[in-house]
Design a protein around this motif. Structure first.
Motif, PDB file in Angstrom:
ATOM      1  N   UNK A 163       0.889  -1.300   0.088  1.00 26.28           N
ATOM      2  CA  UNK A 163      -0.008  -0.059   0.062  1.00 26.28           C
ATOM      3  C   UNK A 163       0.858   1.348   0.017  1.00 26.28           C
ATOM      4  N   UNK A 164       1.913   1.232   0.866  1.00 29.19           N
ATOM      5  CA  UNK A 164       2.651   2.525   0.880  1.00 29.19           C
ATOM      6  C   UNK A 164       3.303   2.589  -0.377  1.00 29.19           C
ATOM      7  N   UNK A 165       3.681   1.596  -1.307  1.00 28.54           N
ATOM      8  CA  UNK A 165       4.256   1.824  -2.488  1.00 28.54           C
ATOM      9  C   UNK A 165       3.263   2.206  -3.369  1.00 28.54           C
ATOM     10  N   UNK A 166       1.980   1.784  -3.436  1.00 27.98           N
ATOM     11  CA  UNK A 166       1.082   2.232  -4.334  1.00 27.98           C
ATOM     12  C   UNK A 166       0.594   3.757  -3.912  1.00 27.98           C
ATOM     13  N   UNK A 167       0.681   4.104  -2.624  1.00 32.02           N
ATOM     14  CA  UNK A 167       0.400   5.620  -2.239  1.00 32.02           C
ATOM     15  C   UNK A 167       1.357   6.467  -2.691  1.00 32.02           C
ATOM     16  N   UNK A 168       2.812   6.045  -2.910  1.00 32.78           N
ATOM     17  CA  UNK A 168       3.767   6.685  -3.439  1.00 32.78           C
ATOM     18  C   UNK A 168       3.687   7.089  -4.930  1.00 32.78           C
ATOM     19  N   UNK A 169       3.192   5.929  -5.777  1.00 30.76           N
ATOM     20  CA  UNK A 169       3.108   5.946  -7.044  1.00 30.76           C
ATOM     21  C   UNK A 169       1.649   6.889  -7.480  1.00 30.76           C
ATOM     22  N   UNK A 172       2.193  12.720  -5.263  1.00 31.45           N
ATOM     23  CA  UNK A 172       3.120  13.345  -4.257  1.00 31.45           C
ATOM     24  C   UNK A 172       2.107  13.564  -3.187  1.00 31.45           C
ATOM     25  N   UNK A 173       2.656  13.008  -1.992  1.00 34.59           N
ATOM     26  CA  UNK A 173       1.992  13.248  -0.583  1.00 34.59           C
ATOM     27  C   UNK A 173       2.451  14.373  -0.034  1.00 34.59           C
ATOM     28  N   UNK A 174       1.046  15.186   0.056  1.00 37.64           N
ATOM     29  CA  UNK A 174       1.394  16.545   0.834  1.00 37.64           C
ATOM     30  C   UNK A 174       1.562  16.433   2.444  1.00 37.64           C
ATOM     31  N   UNK A 175       0.615  15.243   2.983  1.00 41.06           N
ATOM     32  CA  UNK A 175       0.958  15.154   4.425  1.00 41.06           C
ATOM     33  C   UNK A 175       1.340  13.518   4.251  1.00 41.06           C
ATOM     34  N   UNK A 198      -2.586  11.375  10.787  1.00 42.04           N
ATOM     35  CA  UNK A 198      -2.009  10.679   9.571  1.00 42.04           C
ATOM     36  C   UNK A 198      -1.898   8.905   9.806  1.00 42.04           C
ATOM     37  N   UNK A 199      -2.336   8.402  11.091  1.00 40.70           N
ATOM     38  CA  UNK A 199      -2.237   6.968  11.158  1.00 40.70           C
ATOM     39  C   UNK A 199      -3.686   6.317  10.583  1.00 40.70           C
ATOM     40  N   UNK A 200      -3.513   5.167   9.610  1.00 44.24           N
ATOM     41  CA  UNK A 200      -4.453   4.632   9.360  1.00 44.24           C
ATOM     42  C   UNK A 200      -4.843   3.317   9.863  1.00 44.24           C
ATOM     43  N   UNK A 228      -6.310  11.802   5.148  1.00 40.76           N
ATOM     44  CA  UNK A 228      -5.232  12.182   5.719  1.00 40.76           C
ATOM     45  C   UNK A 228      -4.537  13.588   4.750  1.00 40.76           C
ATOM     46  N   UNK A 229      -4.583  13.337   3.467  1.00 33.53           N
ATOM     47  CA  UNK A 229      -4.204  14.327   2.745  1.00 33.53           C
ATOM     48  C   UNK A 229      -4.837  15.705   2.948  1.00 33.53           C
ATOM     49  N   UNK A 230      -6.237  15.781   3.263  1.00 35.77           N
ATOM     50  CA  UNK A 230      -6.891  16.744   3.200  1.00 35.77           C
ATOM     51  C   UNK A 230      -6.952  17.272   4.712  1.00 35.77           C
TER      52      UNK A 230
END
Lengths: 339, 361
Positions: A163-169, A172-175, A198-200, A228-230
């Motif tokens: 998931x973290x890999x997918x998030x980065x793809x 770009x994460x603001x938070x 920011x914990x899921x 988390x982003x917003x």
């Protein structure tokens, strides 16, 4: 020349006498005994009580004496502007207008004013505070609704890294995402939620439910990433705190302080996001799915599966309320996500 | 309105105040006039983000005080809106701080509760001091002379102790609170005195408890009957009817128990309250008429979504005033306050933090 009949009250005494107030030249006042004409007080240093419809005019002098008159048709020159408020308070038209305006202003303040004020404060919350909120929330949830995950550690690690890999793809994460935690939640059922810092948190139940639909599960995670982003969590907390402070201003008393403080502590744990926030996170999820080259329908699939697992009809608003107290009607969200 | 007591009986019955004059307290406020003041002030408070609420408070109090009269002389509310605003800003600042700290660590609310327990007597003392000092009658001010220790003892110590006696000590604690407050009020430097027996407090408390039981039993029976009758009209009608009946009983219970306590205790307190050589008091509030007033006021405010609040308040003030008699001695005509006349000492005392309104009372 100003000349008003009234009563002169001696300093800090119940003794009083009939008197006349005159203003020989602008700003200078004289109080004379009504019978003898003796000057009882004179000068420019006086203070008037607020003028109100139906009430006498009262002037207080520095030595503690005062002059009172029920004749308010003429006023000392310095007090002319004082009378404006009193005139406003006499107006029936304005009173009627106020009856209409007050509820409208309250609604606007509650739905627009306070949120705008609260959101503008979010970027200024120190990082240490944000981190602490997540720790405390997770601690409370672990004590009440959640239990340790029954998923094998290897499986947890595999999912988390994927998931973290997918998030980065996805962009770009603001938070940054602080952590992805797995928990067994028999009472909550299939669900995932984002904490303010920011914990899921992902329940075993949702992993189990969507084990054959990895894209749908990813869609759910992306939805939480949207929260988390917003910074929806922080915004919700800021809003409830701002509501409480405004309430304290309006009520203006310390008595309700404790009650409101305890209130905010519970809202934090139970925080459910507003309809706007949910739709925003939904959109974020479908956009991110497209970015990753996956079908945007995956999110709709996930919603359908979750609804089915809770055994409620997506069109039955009442039944839905039990599970998604402030979520927009699921049918509408599924429709949005399917486009 | 006022009639001098001249008979020989009165002389022998009240030797301390041989020439008192009876005055029924008058309240001359007008609901329609007060409504306009009230609603315009709310509007201005909202538009100014709450800042104006301090002015609104002064104006409202001034209206109510100035329309309360004894022997044709009105009371006067002396507070300056800035003092009220200061108190509110401090309260809001403390509150915001606690709200933020609380999100940092929920344990803070526990600490705050404990702190509030010790801050409460201080806040109560400050707000009573402020309220009394800002009240004058015939250009002579009231005062309050209680201390933090006194409030801690009677308003925290005794009630906490009463918890360990299964609240058996509570009526006694309430008696001591009333005595403490009234024995520390002064007018023109003269203390009022109040000495009470706990008996009335106990009998009233037991009567209220007994009556509450009776009303709850009556409510259960009434709800059952409505449910049976309503079930013939369908399930929803039955539920709605039961809800209305239960609600009416609930409001009735709250109103009657409050009216009983207020009437009995206020009458008892006022009838024993005196300011040596200056004044004695009589109160004759009636439970039935006061209950009716509170009940109709509650419905009035509820069904107008708060708009009828000014009417309810004016009615309440009128009733309370009409039930209160003050017997004033001739000394009222030549009373001076030595402390208040010494303006430098007075100003010095008023310049510290105590000059801020925390509005707890």
């Amino acid at each position: 020349m100003l000349r008003i009949e009234g009563v002169y009250l001696q300093p800090a005494s119940t003794a009083h006498q009939a008197a006349v107030l005159i203003e020989p030249h602008a700003g200078w006042l004289e109080v004379q005994d009504a019978v003898t004409g003796t000057v009882l007080w004179q000068g420019t240093d006086y203070h008037a009580d607020e003028l109100l419809p139906g009430l006498p005019l009262r002037l207080g002098f520095a030595d503690g004496s005062c002059f009172e008159t029920s004749n308010t048709s003429q006023l000392p020159s310095k007090l002319k502007h004082h009378a404006k408020l009193s005139q406003i308070e006499r107006s029936t038209v304005l009173a009627l207008l106020a009856i209409v305006l007050i509820p409208l202003l309250c609604l606007w303040t509650y739905f627009r004013g306070i949120p705008a004020l609260a959101y503008s404060l979010v970027p200024h919350v120190p990082a240490a505070v944000v981190a602490s909120i997540d720790e405390q929330s997770l601690f409370t949830l672990d004590k009440t609704l959640l239990e340790a995950s029954k998923l094998p550690i290897a499986e947890q690690t595999r999912l988390r890294e994927q998931w973290l890999k997918d998030f980065n793809q996805a962009g770009s994460l603001q938070v940054p995402v602080k952590a992805i935690e797995f928990r067994d939640a028999p009472e909550v059922g299939a669900n995932a939620f984002a904490l303010p810092g920011g914990t899921i948190v992902v329940t075993d139940q949702i992993v189990e439910l969507l084990k054959d639909q990895p894209d749908a599960l990813l869609a759910v995670l992306l939805h939480e990433l949207g929260h988390v982003q917003y910074q929806h969590g922080l915004k919700t907390i800021a809003q409830s705190a701002a509501n409480a402070v405004v309430l304290a201003v309006v009520l203006g008393d310390l008595g309700s302080l404790q009650e409101v403080v305890v209130g905010t502590a519970t809202t934090m744990v139970q925080a459910s996001f507003s309809r706007d926030f949910e739709l925003q996170a939904d959109t974020f999820s479908t956009q991110a799915l497209k970015q990753l080259g996956k079908s945007p329908n995956a999110f709709a699939d996930a919603l359908k599966a979750i609804v089915k697992s809770h055994d409620v009809d997506p069109n039955d608003e009442k039944g839905m309320l039990k599970y998604f107290s402030s979520h927009p009607a699921i049918a509408e969200r599924i429709k949005n996500a399917s486009n | 309105m006022s009639e001098p007591i001249t008979s020989v009986d009165a002389l022998s019955a009240a030797p301390v105040q041989p020439s008192s004059t009876r005055h029924i307290v008058e309240f001359t406020g007008d609901a329609a006039e007060f409504f306009r003041i009230w609603i315009v002030n709310i509007l201005l408070s909202i538009v100014t983000l709450g800042i104006y609420s301090a002015w609104a408070k002064v104006r409202t109090n001034q209206y109510l005080y100035s329309h309360t009269k004894i022997a044709g002389h009105a009371f006067r509310y002396l507070a300056n809106p800035i003092q009220i605003l200061k108190g509110r800003l401090i309260a809001v600042a403390i509150f915001a701080l606690i709200a933020v700290l609380n999100h940092f660590n929920p344990l803070v609310s526990l600490g705050v509760s404990l702190l509030m327990l010790f801050a409460f007597p201080w806040l109560l003392l400050q707000s009573l001091r402020f309220k009394m000092r800002m009240t004058s009658y015939r250009n002579v001010r009231f005062g309050f002379h209680g201390s933090y220790g006194g409030f801690l003892k009677y308003f925290i110590g005794l009630p906490v102790l009463s918890v360990f006696t299964m609240y058996l000590l509570m009526p006694y604690a309430l008696k001591r609170m009333d005595e403490y407050v009234y024995n520390n009020v002064s007018y023109g430097g003269r203390r009022s005195t109040l000495s009470l027996e706990a008996g009335t407090y106990y009998s009233t408390a037991f009567k209220i408890i007994g009556m509450s039981f009776a009303i709850v039993i009556a409510m259960v029976i009434a709800v059952m009957i409505t449910a049976v009758v309503g079930s013939m009209m369908g399930e929803i009608a039955s539920q709605v009817l039961s809800f209305i009946v239960a609600g009416a009983f609930y409001i009735g219970l709250a109103v009657i128990s409050r009216a009983m306590w207020t009437c009995v205790i206020r009458n008892y307190t006022y009838n024993n309250l005196k300011v040596e050589q200056l004044a004695t008091f009589e109160s004759n509030m009636e439970v039935i008429s006061y209950s009716k007033l509170l009940f109709t006021n509650t419905l009035l405010v509820a069904f107008t979504l708060g708009l009828a609040y000014p009417w309810a308040l004016i009615r309440l003030q009128q009733y309370r005033a009409s039930c209160t008699t003050v017997l004033l001695s001739e000394e009222i005509e030549r009373l001076t306050d030595p402390l208040q006349q010494d303006s430098s000492a007075f100003a010095e005392e008023a310049s510290d933090l105590y000059d801020v309104d925390f509005a707890l009372t």
